[in-house]
Design a protein around this motif. Structure first.
Motif, PDB file in Angstrom:
ATOM      1  N   ALA A  79      -4.306   5.891  -3.051  1.00 53.14           N
ATOM      2  CA  ALA A  79      -3.782   5.632  -1.707  1.00 53.14           C
ATOM      3  C   ALA A  79      -3.138   4.256  -1.628  1.00 53.14           C
ATOM      4  N   GLU A  80      -3.743   3.262  -2.273  1.00 48.37           N
ATOM      5  CA  GLU A  80      -3.161   1.915  -2.261  1.00 48.37           C
ATOM      6  C   GLU A  80      -1.771   1.931  -2.887  1.00 48.37           C
ATOM      7  N   LEU A  81      -1.616   2.663  -3.984  1.00 50.12           N
ATOM      8  CA  LEU A  81      -0.314   2.705  -4.658  1.00 50.12           C
ATOM      9  C   LEU A  81       0.724   3.415  -3.805  1.00 50.12           C
ATOM     10  N   MET A  82       0.359   4.542  -3.197  1.00 49.47           N
ATOM     11  CA  MET A  82       1.331   5.301  -2.414  1.00 49.47           C
ATOM     12  C   MET A  82       1.725   4.549  -1.145  1.00 49.47           C
ATOM     13  N   PHE A 136       7.201  -1.127 -11.848  1.00 46.83           N
ATOM     14  CA  PHE A 136       6.958   0.059 -12.663  1.00 46.83           C
ATOM     15  C   PHE A 136       8.162   0.978 -12.526  1.00 46.83           C
ATOM     16  N   PHE A 137       8.297   1.889 -13.469  1.00 41.41           N
ATOM     17  CA  PHE A 137       9.459   2.770 -13.525  1.00 41.41           C
ATOM     18  C   PHE A 137       9.023   4.203 -13.253  1.00 41.41           C
ATOM     19  N   VAL A 138       9.695   4.850 -12.299  1.00 41.85           N
ATOM     20  CA  VAL A 138       9.434   6.255 -11.994  1.00 41.85           C
ATOM     21  C   VAL A 138      10.238   7.097 -12.971  1.00 41.85           C
ATOM     22  N   ARG A 139       9.521   7.791 -13.869  1.00 41.56           N
ATOM     23  CA  ARG A 139      10.173   8.529 -14.937  1.00 41.56           C
ATOM     24  C   ARG A 139      10.077  10.037 -14.744  1.00 41.56           C
ATOM     25  N   ALA A 140       8.993  10.514 -14.104  1.00 40.48           N
ATOM     26  CA  ALA A 140       8.772  11.956 -13.975  1.00 40.48           C
ATOM     27  C   ALA A 140       7.939  12.217 -12.736  1.00 40.48           C
ATOM     28  N   LYS A 166      14.806   8.162  -9.920  1.00 39.91           N
ATOM     29  CA  LYS A 166      14.447   7.643 -11.239  1.00 39.91           C
ATOM     30  C   LYS A 166      14.893   6.187 -11.309  1.00 39.91           C
ATOM     31  N   ALA A 167      13.999   5.270 -10.920  1.00 42.15           N
ATOM     32  CA  ALA A 167      14.387   3.870 -10.791  1.00 42.15           C
ATOM     33  C   ALA A 167      13.150   2.992 -10.860  1.00 42.15           C
ATOM     34  N   TRP A 168      13.404   1.667 -10.856  1.00 41.90           N
ATOM     35  CA  TRP A 168      12.325   0.686 -10.839  1.00 41.90           C
ATOM     36  C   TRP A 168      11.813   0.493  -9.420  1.00 41.90           C
ATOM     37  N   VAL A 169      10.505   0.258  -9.304  1.00 40.61           N
ATOM     38  CA  VAL A 169       9.860   0.033  -8.007  1.00 40.61           C
ATOM     39  C   VAL A 169       9.058  -1.254  -8.105  1.00 40.61           C
ATOM     40  N   ALA A 170       9.184  -2.108  -7.087  1.00 37.60           N
ATOM     41  CA  ALA A 170       8.469  -3.383  -7.079  1.00 37.60           C
ATOM     42  C   ALA A 170       7.013  -3.179  -6.667  1.00 37.60           C
ATOM     43  N   ARG A 174      -1.207  -7.003  -3.788  1.00 41.35           N
ATOM     44  CA  ARG A 174      -2.339  -6.118  -3.516  1.00 41.35           C
ATOM     45  C   ARG A 174      -2.336  -4.923  -4.475  1.00 41.35           C
ATOM     46  N   VAL A 175      -1.168  -4.334  -4.698  1.00 42.32           N
ATOM     47  CA  VAL A 175      -1.076  -3.180  -5.597  1.00 42.32           C
ATOM     48  C   VAL A 175      -1.285  -3.611  -7.041  1.00 42.32           C
ATOM     49  N   VAL A 176      -0.809  -4.798  -7.408  1.00 37.95           N
ATOM     50  CA  VAL A 176      -1.035  -5.298  -8.765  1.00 37.95           C
ATOM     51  C   VAL A 176      -2.527  -5.463  -9.021  1.00 37.95           C
ATOM     52  N   ASP A 177      -3.265  -6.012  -8.063  1.00 33.56           N
ATOM     53  CA  ASP A 177      -4.718  -6.149  -8.213  1.00 33.56           C
ATOM     54  C   ASP A 177      -5.381  -4.782  -8.357  1.00 33.56           C
ATOM     55  N   THR A 178      -4.886  -3.796  -7.599  1.00 35.15           N
ATOM     56  CA  THR A 178      -5.446  -2.451  -7.695  1.00 35.15           C
ATOM     57  C   THR A 178      -5.236  -1.858  -9.085  1.00 35.15           C
ATOM     58  N   LEU A 179      -4.023  -2.002  -9.624  1.00 35.56           N
ATOM     59  CA  LEU A 179      -3.741  -1.447 -10.940  1.00 35.56           C
ATOM     60  C   LEU A 179      -4.476  -2.207 -12.042  1.00 35.56           C
TER      61      LEU A 179
END
Length: 451
Positions: free
Chosen positions: A223-226, A251-255, A276-280, A284-289
């Motif tokens: 949920a944090e990522l979305m 991160f890159f959306v590939r599929a 199909k592109a890069w997403v910043a 907060r999301v970096v800590d989650t990942l």
């Protein structure tokens, strides 16, 4: 269909037959005695053997031609198309055409789209309209089909999608010259209006995240990522660690993870080319990942380059994710929403924070800005109100810097006559401040004089 290596254009035969029957109700066909005496009795038919497929011969017969010339012209066209492995049958049934159309589309469309198209064609369209010749299919047939389906209790959204599939197939037939026009256009059943979108408030979102971080960290991180990036559900479930670059905070959306027939998972290309592109990534999301990438307890390790969200290395099934997400909503005491609504939450919070819509559209990777404006029309109304309020605030500040106060709209001299013709009682007269300069003489004023 396998083509003949040496196609012959004189393949087939042309003859005349009728529908008369004998005393036992058997059709006479070509043996009817009236065929020899009455040249206008019966109709002309052509029959042709197609190249064998899997060792079985198939004969195509088409009747209903008014004379021998029309039948021979149709036979000639059929043989010309047969040489190119194309069925140009003028009396081809709708069922045969729809199956051929599916075979052609299978080379271009995604497997998930093909599975939906094939289900609509085989389970809905062919049983109802398959026996009708394609050239005889009219708008009345389609209207009757829609009415019947709605009376049976089929949902309007489902019927609209079925008719949209048929309209796409008939558009291809019209483009190829098989039909003069597409009888499914304009749409017989308008597209149903979308249900009102129900989103969480900031307090409800924070409550859900706090609860899930304690009870189910996997779904809390999902949920944090979305919410933090606005990616789609399938894109989040298909995310691999190889696509994430935490030092660069992107991160890159590939599929995207798709499901076919509710049982087969498949990685497919994202929804659109711009998806199909890069997403910043935010802090907060970096800590989650980073927490998700940390080695878990009891000696378990996350497979290098594997799925970010998984169970024992296998991707999560979208249907199970939705069911468990709704269960967590009930336990957290927040309303049930769709997983895709987490993507809408990102838009809602960004608009409330004053982020321009073009920036949000690029973050969501929409193809055009109008797509974002149409999807989030209800949210952009709030932004539009904030925009006009900002204009009013700017003008009021300009008035304060010159006059020391904001100008009241009811006291502007150009909005009212300085001397009304009908004198109001004292208690009904508006209290106005006397101007520093005399009022100008208005044309038509009964006290004004002309020189």
């Amino acid at each position: 269909m396998r083509c003949s290596p040496t196609p012959t254009f004189d393949r087939g035969r042309v003859y005349r037959r009728c529908g008369c029957r004998d005393d036992h109700r058997h059709q006479l066909g070509t043996t009817c005695p009236r065929l020899a005496t009455d040249p206008h009795h019966g109709t002309w038919v052509f029959a042709v053997d197609t190249p064998p497929v899997d060792g079985h011969r198939h004969t195509v017969r088409r009747a209903g031609f008014p004379d021998e010339l029309q039948a021979r012209i149709a036979l000639r066209r059929f043989n010309e198309g047969l040489a190119l492995c194309v069925i140009t049958d003028p009396r081809q049934r709708t069922a045969e055409y729809l199956r051929d159309w599916l075979d052609e589309k299978e080379l271009r469309l995604k497997p998930t789209t093909m599975a939906r198209y094939r289900a609509y064609v085989e389970q809905d369209l062919i049983p109802a309209l398959g026996t009708i010749p394609l050239i005889d299919l009219t708008r009345q047939h389609l209207s009757a089909y829609v009415t019947t389906q709605l009376r049976k209790g089929r949902g309007k959204v489902t019927v609209h999608r079925i008719m949209a599939t048929l309209s796409s197939a008939l558009s291809s037939a019209a483009h190829d010259g098989r039909l003069a026009r597409n009888p499914a256009k304009p749409p017989i059943l308008p597209r149903p209006a979308s249900a009102p979108r129900r989103l969480w408030t900031e307090e409800q979102t924070a409550r859900f995240l706090r609860f899930t971080h304690v009870t189910d960290p996997l779904y809390a991180d999902l949920a944090e990522l979305m919410i933090g990036t606005g990616i789609r559900k399938g894109e989040a479930l298909a995310l691999h660690w190889d696509d994430i670059h935490l030092p660069e905070r992107v991160f890159f959306v590939r599929a995207t993870l798709s499901v076919i027939d509710n049982n087969r998972l498949l990685l497919t290309t994202p929804k659109t080319r711009t998806s199909k592109a890069w997403v910043a990534l935010s802090d907060r999301v970096v800590d989650t990942l980073e927490d998700r990438a940390a080695p878990p307890a009891f000696g378990q390790t996350t497979p290098a380059g594997g799925y970010v969200f998984h169970r024992h290395g296998r991707p999560l099934h979208p249907k199970n994710v939705l069911d468990h997400f709704h269960l967590l909503c009930d336990k957290a005491g927040v309303p049930r929403i769709a997983l895709h609504d987490l993507r809408h939450l990102m838009t809602s919070f960004a608009l409330a924070a004053g982020v321009p819509l073009p920036v949000i559209s690029k973050t969501l990777r929409h193809r055009t800005l109008s797509t974002s404006a149409n999807i989030y029309a209800d949210l952009t109304r709030l932004a539009a109100r904030a925009a006009v309020d900002a204009v009013a605030w700017t003008l009021d500040n300009a008035d304060r810097s010159v006059l020391g106060r904001a100008v009241c709209r009811t006291r502007r001299p150009w909005r009212q006559h300085p001397r009304p013709h009908r004198q109001l009682p004292a208690h009904q007269q508006a209290r106005t401040e006397e101007p520093s300069t005399p009022w100008p003489m208005w044309p038509g004023d009964h006290h004004a004089t002309t020189s």
